[in-house]
Design a protein around this motif. Structure first.
Motif, PDB file in Angstrom:
ATOM      1  N   TYR A   1      11.059   8.450  10.444  1.00  0.00           N
ATOM      2  CA  TYR A   1      12.175   8.344   9.504  1.00  0.00           C
ATOM      3  C   TYR A   1      11.933   9.142   8.227  1.00  0.00           C
ATOM      4  CZ  TYR A   1      13.604   4.536  12.544  1.00  0.00           C
ATOM      5  OH  TYR A   1      13.992   3.808  13.630  1.00  0.00           O
ATOM      6  N   ASP A   2      13.025   9.391   7.504  1.00  0.00           N
ATOM      7  CA  ASP A   2      12.939  10.058   6.204  1.00  0.00           C
ATOM      8  C   ASP A   2      12.347   9.139   5.144  1.00  0.00           C
ATOM      9  OD1 ASP A   2      14.189  12.409   7.170  1.00  0.00           O
ATOM     10  OD2 ASP A   2      16.178  11.565   6.796  1.00  0.00           O
ATOM     11  N   LEU A   3      12.584   7.840   5.281  1.00  0.00           N
ATOM     12  CA  LEU A   3      12.052   6.837   4.355  1.00  0.00           C
ATOM     13  C   LEU A   3      12.148   5.479   5.012  1.00  0.00           C
ATOM     14  CD1 LEU A   3      14.585   5.653   1.678  1.00  0.00           C
ATOM     15  CD2 LEU A   3      15.286   7.087   3.569  1.00  0.00           C
ATOM     16  N   GLY A   4      11.428   4.536   4.441  1.00  0.00           N
ATOM     17  CA  GLY A   4      11.570   3.144   4.825  1.00  0.00           C
ATOM     18  C   GLY A   4      12.333   2.433   3.726  1.00  0.00           C
ATOM     19  N   ALA A   5      13.012   1.359   4.072  1.00  0.00           N
ATOM     20  CA  ALA A   5      13.728   0.562   3.078  1.00  0.00           C
ATOM     21  C   ALA A   5      13.793  -0.880   3.559  1.00  0.00           C
ATOM     22  CB  ALA A   5      15.135   1.109   2.849  1.00  0.00           C
ATOM     23  N   LEU A   6      13.965  -1.783   2.604  1.00  0.00           N
ATOM     24  CA  LEU A   6      14.110  -3.202   2.915  1.00  0.00           C
ATOM     25  C   LEU A   6      14.672  -3.925   1.704  1.00  0.00           C
ATOM     26  CD1 LEU A   6      11.624  -4.923   1.369  1.00  0.00           C
ATOM     27  CD2 LEU A   6      10.291  -3.842   3.170  1.00  0.00           C
ATOM     28  N   GLY A   7      15.294  -5.049   1.972  1.00  0.00           N
ATOM     29  CA  GLY A   7      15.717  -5.963   0.920  1.00  0.00           C
ATOM     30  C   GLY A   7      14.723  -7.101   0.868  1.00  0.00           C
ATOM     31  N   SER A   8      14.148  -7.353  -0.311  1.00  0.00           N
ATOM     32  CA  SER A   8      13.080  -8.337  -0.444  1.00  0.00           C
ATOM     33  C   SER A   8      13.551  -9.609  -1.135  1.00  0.00           C
ATOM     34  CB  SER A   8      11.929  -7.738  -1.255  1.00  0.00           C
ATOM     35  OG  SER A   8      10.907  -8.692  -1.457  1.00  0.00           O
TER      36      SER A   8
ATOM     37  N   ALA B   1       2.312  -4.243  -3.276  1.00  0.00           N
ATOM     38  CA  ALA B   1       0.884  -4.044  -3.029  1.00  0.00           C
ATOM     39  C   ALA B   1       0.640  -3.134  -1.818  1.00  0.00           C
ATOM     40  CB  ALA B   1       0.187  -5.387  -2.813  1.00  0.00           C
ATOM     41  N   ARG B   2       1.620  -3.023  -0.927  1.00  0.00           N
ATOM     42  CA  ARG B   2       1.500  -2.173   0.261  1.00  0.00           C
ATOM     43  C   ARG B   2       1.991  -0.756   0.006  1.00  0.00           C
ATOM     44  NH1 ARG B   2      -0.238  -4.236   4.345  1.00  0.00           N
ATOM     45  NH2 ARG B   2       0.547  -2.573   5.672  1.00  0.00           N
ATOM     46  N   GLY B   3       2.434  -0.464  -1.232  1.00  0.00           N
ATOM     47  CA  GLY B   3       2.888   0.882  -1.556  1.00  0.00           C
ATOM     48  C   GLY B   3       4.392   1.059  -1.514  1.00  0.00           C
ATOM     49  N   TRP B   4       5.127   0.006  -1.227  1.00  0.00           N
ATOM     50  CA  TRP B   4       6.583   0.060  -1.280  1.00  0.00           C
ATOM     51  C   TRP B   4       6.994   0.099  -2.747  1.00  0.00           C
ATOM     52  CZ3 TRP B   4      10.083  -0.205   2.948  1.00  0.00           C
ATOM     53  CH2 TRP B   4       9.463  -0.289   4.211  1.00  0.00           C
TER      54      TRP B   4
ATOM     55  N   GLU C   1      22.068  -6.911  -5.581  1.00  0.00           N
ATOM     56  CA  GLU C   1      20.886  -6.411  -4.863  1.00  0.00           C
ATOM     57  C   GLU C   1      19.969  -5.566  -5.736  1.00  0.00           C
ATOM     58  OE1 GLU C   1      20.207  -7.597  -2.008  1.00  0.00           O
ATOM     59  OE2 GLU C   1      22.160  -8.475  -1.591  1.00  0.00           O
ATOM     60  N   ASP C   2      20.452  -5.161  -6.910  1.00  0.00           N
ATOM     61  CA  ASP C   2      19.630  -4.339  -7.808  1.00  0.00           C
ATOM     62  C   ASP C   2      18.314  -5.059  -8.096  1.00  0.00           C
ATOM     63  OD1 ASP C   2      21.728  -2.567  -7.843  1.00  0.00           O
ATOM     64  OD2 ASP C   2      22.264  -2.905  -9.948  1.00  0.00           O
ATOM     65  N   GLY C   3      17.221  -4.326  -7.954  1.00  0.00           N
ATOM     66  CA  GLY C   3      15.886  -4.884  -8.173  1.00  0.00           C
ATOM     67  C   GLY C   3      15.263  -5.508  -6.935  1.00  0.00           C
ATOM     68  N   GLY C   4      16.064  -5.737  -5.899  1.00  0.00           N
ATOM     69  CA  GLY C   4      15.541  -6.359  -4.692  1.00  0.00           C
ATOM     70  C   GLY C   4      15.346  -5.405  -3.529  1.00  0.00           C
ATOM     71  N   ILE C   5      15.678  -4.142  -3.729  1.00  0.00           N
ATOM     72  CA  ILE C   5      15.527  -3.146  -2.667  1.00  0.00           C
ATOM     73  C   ILE C   5      14.227  -2.378  -2.895  1.00  0.00           C
ATOM     74  CG2 ILE C   5      16.569  -1.128  -1.550  1.00  0.00           C
ATOM     75  CD1 ILE C   5      18.151  -3.844  -1.320  1.00  0.00           C
ATOM     76  N   PHE C   6      13.467  -2.217  -1.834  1.00  0.00           N
ATOM     77  CA  PHE C   6      12.209  -1.475  -1.872  1.00  0.00           C
ATOM     78  C   PHE C   6      12.285  -0.321  -0.881  1.00  0.00           C
ATOM     79  CE2 PHE C   6      10.997  -5.193  -4.053  1.00  0.00           C
ATOM     80  CZ  PHE C   6       9.809  -4.945  -4.716  1.00  0.00           C
ATOM     81  N   VAL C   7      11.609   0.769  -1.229  1.00  0.00           N
ATOM     82  CA  VAL C   7      11.566   1.929  -0.342  1.00  0.00           C
ATOM     83  C   VAL C   7      10.116   2.347  -0.120  1.00  0.00           C
ATOM     84  CG1 VAL C   7      13.861   2.776  -0.944  1.00  0.00           C
ATOM     85  CG2 VAL C   7      11.869   3.570  -2.246  1.00  0.00           C
ATOM     86  N   LEU C   8       9.889   2.934   1.023  1.00  0.00           N
ATOM     87  CA  LEU C   8       8.600   3.520   1.369  1.00  0.00           C
ATOM     88  C   LEU C   8       8.839   5.003   1.584  1.00  0.00           C
ATOM     89  CD1 LEU C   8       5.591   2.907   2.035  1.00  0.00           C
ATOM     90  CD2 LEU C   8       6.297   2.822   4.438  1.00  0.00           C
TER      91      LEU C   8
END
Length: 176
Positions: free
Chosen positions: A106-113, A123-126, A147-154
């Motif tokens: 993928y171009d990037l990873g993403a998730l809602g935390s 801590a995992r680099g997200w 959702e602002d502040g709750g989305i993380f990307v790798l």
């Protein structure tokens, strides 16, 4: 003894899918049919202890719009470990498998935390997304301030400006 396995949804039998859904229902308490559907159609990381499923996570493909481009994102869903097995590295082991998939495909990873998991992902680099979030809905682009502040990307194959806008594709239920 624990064992971690990865498999695409189509390789999982009905009993395994039923066990994964039951586990996530127990972990989250408010898992909807839409939430479960969001976790299907990609690669699952499953932690087994003996013949019992104690952990699940999956990564599915989504499109995210960033910097004028539609990016192929590996979106992480349904990350959960049975309550009595937490704190033993099972979540980290599942994430390591999914991060390998993200970096390779993928171009990037993403998730809602959730609030509770933010430190774990950081801590995992997200990276926590700092810019505004939105969704491309049937009515057009709509802000998702909640959702602002709750989305993380790798970051993977594409440079990212985490202070810019990030737009997710539409889906039923929670869009992020």
């Amino acid at each position: 003894m624990t064992d971690i396995r990865t498999a695409h949804t189509f390789d999982l039998d009905a009993a395994t899918l039923k066990a994964a859904r039951a586990l996530l229902d127990d972990v989250f308490g408010d898992m909807t049919d839409h939430d479960w559907e969001h976790a299907l159609g990609g690669i699952h990381a499953l932690v087994w202890e003996g013949g019992e499923l104690i952990g699940h996570a999956s990564v599915v493909q989504r499109r995210l719009l960033h910097g004028g481009r539609a990016l192929r994102a590996g979106y992480v869903e349904g990350v959960g470990v049975r309550a009595d097995r937490r704190g033993r590295g099972h979540g980290a082991a599942m994430m390591a498998e999914l991060e390998r998939v993200v970096r390779g495909a993928y171009d990037l990873g993403a998730l809602g935390s959730s609030d509770e998991a933010r430190d774990f992902y950081a801590a995992r680099g997200w990276q926590q997304w700092q810019g505004p979030t939105s969704a491309l809905t049937p009515e057009g682009v709509r802000r998702t301030e909640e959702e602002d502040g709750g989305i993380f990307v790798l970051p993977a194959a594409v440079p990212l400006d985490v202070s810019a806008e990030l737009i997710c594709d539409w889906r039923d239920g929670d869009v992020w």
